[in-house]
Design an enzyme around this catalytic site. Structure first.
Site, PDB file in Angstrom:
ATOM      1  CD  GLU A 116      34.260 -20.323 -28.478  1.00  0.00           C
ATOM      2  OE1 GLU A 116      34.124 -19.942 -27.305  1.00  0.00           O
ATOM      3  OE2 GLU A 116      35.049 -19.809 -29.283  1.00  0.00           O
ATOM      4  CD  GLU A 169      39.703 -13.451 -26.301  1.00  0.00           C
ATOM      5  OE1 GLU A 169      38.556 -13.028 -26.058  1.00  0.00           O
ATOM      6  OE2 GLU A 169      39.933 -14.601 -26.719  1.00  0.00           O
ATOM      7  CG  ASP A 196      36.188 -14.257 -30.753  1.00  0.00           C
ATOM      8  OD1 ASP A 196      35.592 -13.438 -30.041  1.00  0.00           O
ATOM      9  OD2 ASP A 196      36.791 -15.242 -30.302  1.00  0.00           O
TER      10      ASP A 196
END
Ligand code: GCU
Length: 605
Positions: free
Chosen positions: A232, A339, A311
């Site tokens: 990323e 998340e 993820d």
């Protein structure tokens, strides 16, 4: 200070107590007047407990006595028998990764601001940090990585001009057996005078060697460096055409003389994918990169792998890397920060999920258990008062990966609220079920990423469909999902034969992963006789109804205030959220498929 599972201890640890054994004696005396301690330095983190009459004896190593004291307190408070024989943590490294930024924000944090950073400086209440150390020690967590894996400026200075501050923080946590780790940026040499960060350039290695010397001189027990590289947009060895093993080993040599570790994250994939490209499949990426490098990492490198190949989604198969790196030290990375699992608004107890993952991976294949933290400056530490169950259980799982989820959750409940027996049953089963409920109203059959982009809370079935992140479901009027078998992207081939065969056969593939591995028509017949589309509708209706039931049940529980009011307020939002998920997702699939609900329930066509 607010209730935690340590609420049974009424007095804070006095500041002058600076050794684990001193703290152990103080803590144990709060619960039982007659406890003797025997220090066996060679026992390290191990301990044993004994009871004779009304007296207790704790034998343990330097930190072991402290762990022993907390185990004793837990057993007495929960009315449970003492563990028998010598107790030793299964994993030597039991780490919490905090994604704290120095500006005081926390990446994916849902419990307020950072406990130790503000305005690009260290800023904390030492008492609160001691309380944190106590919480971590009480469940055996022994390493705290204090800064985000995305190392934004000025966090690079943590290993440089900010070292004196890191040293002070380390000193507060040390008596609790908690050592620090620091996230570093692979390109640090370049930001400090060199024209390269190439791991094979001798100047770069020299730079890191000198740097490590400086760091460990200040903090001799620093656990190591955590590295997010080539991931990323973070810099990494691939810029120089070098492998990850070459990058990690260069750092490993620099920290080895001090007993330091390099924890190297395996979260690497193409985050600039063109959605038109159907041959690149993100779940394949990490295995393709790391499997060929198995056996080439130095001994003090640990490869930290997220539990699934994507993820931290609600449901993913175990990452095949856990089964494909037999000659590498590996750690499993969990995420306590919710998340993708409800932002600490929705209740989501993770222990049942960890049980499944650890059983599949095999505890002996791992050398560490790591979790992204869920802590923050909120008065109750974890935003949702029930989210503390995840921190508590994580510690217990890292100490003993055979941990039974229900036992751990029940223990947390007893130590935190100690509800009457019938209420305890209701509450424990609510928590045990919470992941299933969340999964039902959010993520059908292993389809991932149907969340609002960026924030990752709330439904958006096509939100990620045309993005760069390699996160697609390819729903159309006939079918949904991606064929990940040999005929498709080939992802199933990364698993050992038996699992590959299981996952590749839609007749045998576990329901909850069906759409992770397959592209199937809406009228696909499930094993229970329902069609795929009907199952999607049913799960969403059932999950939402279960959330409503949870809310009704919560109202009947005598959770002490202020936790009760806070939890009710959050659960009211959870129920609203579940309805939104139900209606958006069902409408989405109804519009594509045109299929009516077999039970004639309302779908907003
Ligand atoms: C996720 C998350 C990021 C985080 C990344 C990581 O993609 O959304 O905020 O930086 O994981 O684990 O590195």
């Amino acid at each position: 200070m607010r209730r935690t599972w340590l609420g049974i201890l009424s007095k804070p640890v006095p500041g002058e107590l600076e050794t684990p054994s001193g703290i152990a004696a103080f803590e144990a005396a709060q619960v039982c007047p007659d406890v003797r301690f025997a220090l066996r330095e060679d026992w390290g983190e191990s301990y044993s407990l004994e009871k004779t009459g009304d007296a207790y004896a704790v034998t343990g190593g330097t930190t072991g006595v402290l762990y022993g004291a907390y185990a004793l307190i837990r057993a007495i408070a929960a009315g449970e028998p003492l563990p028998e024989g010598r107790q030793t943590p299964y994993y030597p490294l039991r780490m919490l990764d905090c994604w704290d930024n120095m500006d005081g924000t926390i990446e994916r944090g849902y419990s307020g601001r950072s406990l130790w950073f503000e305005d690009d400086e260290f800023s904390y209440d030492p008492e609160r940090i001691r309380q944190l150390g106590r919480m971590l020690a009480s469940v055996g967590i022994n390493v705290l990585c204090i800064n985000n894996v995305n190392v934004h400026q000025p966090a690079q200075h943590l290993t440089d001009s900010l070292l004196p501050e890191v040293k002070k923080l380390a000193a507060i946590l040390r008596p609790f057996g908690v050592r620090l780790m620091l996230s570093i940026d692979f390109s640090q040499p370049m930001q400090n005078g060199l024209d390269t960060s190439d791991p094979l350039d001798p100047r770069v290695e020299e730079w890191w060697t000198e740097h490590a010397e400086k760091v460990w001189q200040e903090i001799p027990d620093l656990a190591g460096f955590l590295v997010k590289a080539d991931s990323e947009h973070r810099p990494g060895p691939s810029v120089y055409g070098r492998t990850h093993a070459q990058g990690a080993n260069m750092l490993a040599r620099a920290v080895a003389p001090f007993g330091g570790k390099i924890v190297w994250r395996a979260f690497v994939y193409n985050c600039l994918q063109d959605w038109r490209d159907t041959t690149t499949d993100r779940p394949c990426a990490a295995y393709d990169l790391y499997h060929p490098q198995d056996g080439s990492f130095d001994n003090n490198v640990i490869l930290q792998i997220k539990y699934g190949p994507y993820d931290f989604q609600v449901r993913e198969p175990l990452s095949p890397l856990f089964l494909g790196m037999p000659r590498t030290s590996i750690a499993m990375e969990m995420q306590l920060a919710q998340e993708y699992t409800g932002h600490q608004i929705d209740v989501y107890a993770m222990a049942p999920m960890w049980r499944e993952l650890l059983d599949q991976a095999g505890k002996e294949k791992l050398s560490a258990l790591v979790a992204v933290g869920n802590l923050g400056r909120d008065d109750n530490w974890t935003g949702h008062p029930f989210a503390a169950v995840n921190l508590f259980c994580f510690g217990l799982f890292a100490w003993d990966p055979d941990c039974d989820p229900e036992t751990a959750i029940r223990l947390w409940e007893r130590l935190t609220y100690n509800l009457p027996a019938d209420q305890e049953e209701t509450f424990v089963s609510m928590l045990m079920n919470s992941r299933h409920v969340y999964e039902q109203y959010t993520a059908p059959l292993g389809l991932c990423w149907m969340v609002r982009p960026d924030i990752h809370y709330g439904p958006s079935p096509y939100g990620y469909e045309f993005q760069l992140w390699g996160t697609y479901n390819r729903a159309d009027r006939d079918a949904v999902g991606i064929d990940r078998t040999k005929k498709g992207t080939g992802f199933t081939e990364q698993y050992p034969k038996e699992l590959a065969q299981l996952y590749a056969d839609p007749e045998k593939c576990p329901d909850e992963l069906l759409l992770f591995f397959h592209r199937l028509p809406y009228d696909w017949k499930m094993r229970d006789g329902r069609t795929l589309i009907q199952r999607i509708y049913d799960d969403h209706f059932d999950g939402c109804a279960a959330a409503e039931k949870m809310y009704a049940e919560l109202k009947t529980l005598s959770i002490p205030e202020p936790d009760r009011t806070e939890a009710l307020q959050r659960m009211e939002r959870q129920v609203r959220n579940a309805r939104e998920w139900r209606d958006v997702t069902n409408t989405f699939f109804h519009r594509f498929s045109g299929a009516p609900d077999a039970h004639g329930r309302r779908i907003y066509a």
